[in-house]
Design a protein around this motif. Sequence first.
Motif, PDB file in Angstrom:
ATOM      1  N   GLU A  17       0.788  -1.351   0.183  1.00  0.00           N
ATOM      2  CA  GLU A  17       0.020  -0.296  -0.202  1.00  0.00           C
ATOM      3  C   GLU A  17       0.840   1.219   0.052  1.00  0.00           C
ATOM      4  OE1 GLU A  17      -1.069   0.816   4.630  1.00  0.00           O
ATOM      5  OE2 GLU A  17      -2.518  -0.424   3.558  1.00  0.00           O
ATOM      6  N   THR A  18       0.345   2.364  -0.902  1.00  0.00           N
ATOM      7  CA  THR A  18       0.999   3.564  -0.752  1.00  0.00           C
ATOM      8  C   THR A  18       0.038   4.716  -0.512  1.00  0.00           C
ATOM      9  OG1 THR A  18       0.914   3.682  -3.092  1.00  0.00           O
ATOM     10  CG2 THR A  18       2.842   3.004  -2.136  1.00  0.00           C
ATOM     11  N   LYS A  19       0.236   5.672   0.234  1.00  0.00           N
ATOM     12  CA  LYS A  19      -0.529   6.668   0.624  1.00  0.00           C
ATOM     13  C   LYS A  19      -0.202   7.694  -0.232  1.00  0.00           C
ATOM     14  CE  LYS A  19      -1.413   4.883   5.147  1.00  0.00           C
ATOM     15  NZ  LYS A  19      -1.179   5.095   6.665  1.00  0.00           N
ATOM     16  N   TYR A  20      -1.500   8.411  -0.710  1.00  0.00           N
ATOM     17  CA  TYR A  20      -1.264   9.714  -1.285  1.00  0.00           C
ATOM     18  C   TYR A  20      -2.403  10.648  -1.213  1.00  0.00           C
ATOM     19  CZ  TYR A  20      -1.032  13.073  -5.246  1.00  0.00           C
ATOM     20  OH  TYR A  20      -0.815  14.142  -5.903  1.00  0.00           O
ATOM     21  N   LYS A  21      -2.141  11.636  -0.536  1.00  0.00           N
ATOM     22  CA  LYS A  21      -3.075  12.744   0.185  1.00  0.00           C
ATOM     23  C   LYS A  21      -4.123  11.645   1.120  1.00  0.00           C
ATOM     24  CE  LYS A  21      -2.775  15.930  -3.565  1.00  0.00           C
ATOM     25  NZ  LYS A  21      -3.389  16.984  -4.457  1.00  0.00           N
ATOM     26  N   LYS A  22      -5.399  11.898   0.698  1.00  0.00           N
ATOM     27  CA  LYS A  22      -6.254  10.928   1.598  1.00  0.00           C
ATOM     28  C   LYS A  22      -6.475   9.439   1.290  1.00  0.00           C
ATOM     29  CE  LYS A  22     -10.443  12.766  -0.338  1.00  0.00           C
ATOM     30  NZ  LYS A  22     -12.043  13.367  -0.101  1.00  0.00           N
ATOM     31  N   TYR A  23      -5.911   9.022   0.126  1.00  0.00           N
ATOM     32  CA  TYR A  23      -5.966   7.854  -0.321  1.00  0.00           C
ATOM     33  C   TYR A  23      -4.845   6.954  -0.121  1.00  0.00           C
ATOM     34  CZ  TYR A  23      -9.573  10.293  -3.099  1.00  0.00           C
ATOM     35  OH  TYR A  23     -10.827  11.083  -3.323  1.00  0.00           O
TER      36      TYR A  23
END
Length: 115
Positions: A81-87
């Motif tokens: 998993e990678t986080k980008y902004k609120k996703y």
Amino acid sequence: MTKINKSNILYLDKYLNEKRGDNMGMSETLKAISDPARREILEMLKEGKKTAGEIASRFDLTGATVSYHLSTLKKAGLIAETKYKKYIFYELNISVFEEVLIWIKGLGGNFDEKN
């Protein structure tokens, strides 16, 4: 072709533990791919990164159930998993699949040969 038995699985478990440097091994990998919904998630992720919402939209399952499946796949190292902004985006971790295939090939059978 070599038959898969308990000693082969235990060897693969040890092999994956050493290669990955963790305690997940083959047991967790096989458990993760044993469920049809999880296999479908893996198929979806072949297309590229997806959010949990995009994944959930293709199933008639609760959000909590999809979250459980994603957690199981992540615990087995099959997805990252990678986080980008609120996703949070999920994607395949191909290296684990490669390790399993290398081990199976190393059992001694050539899958292209006819018995």
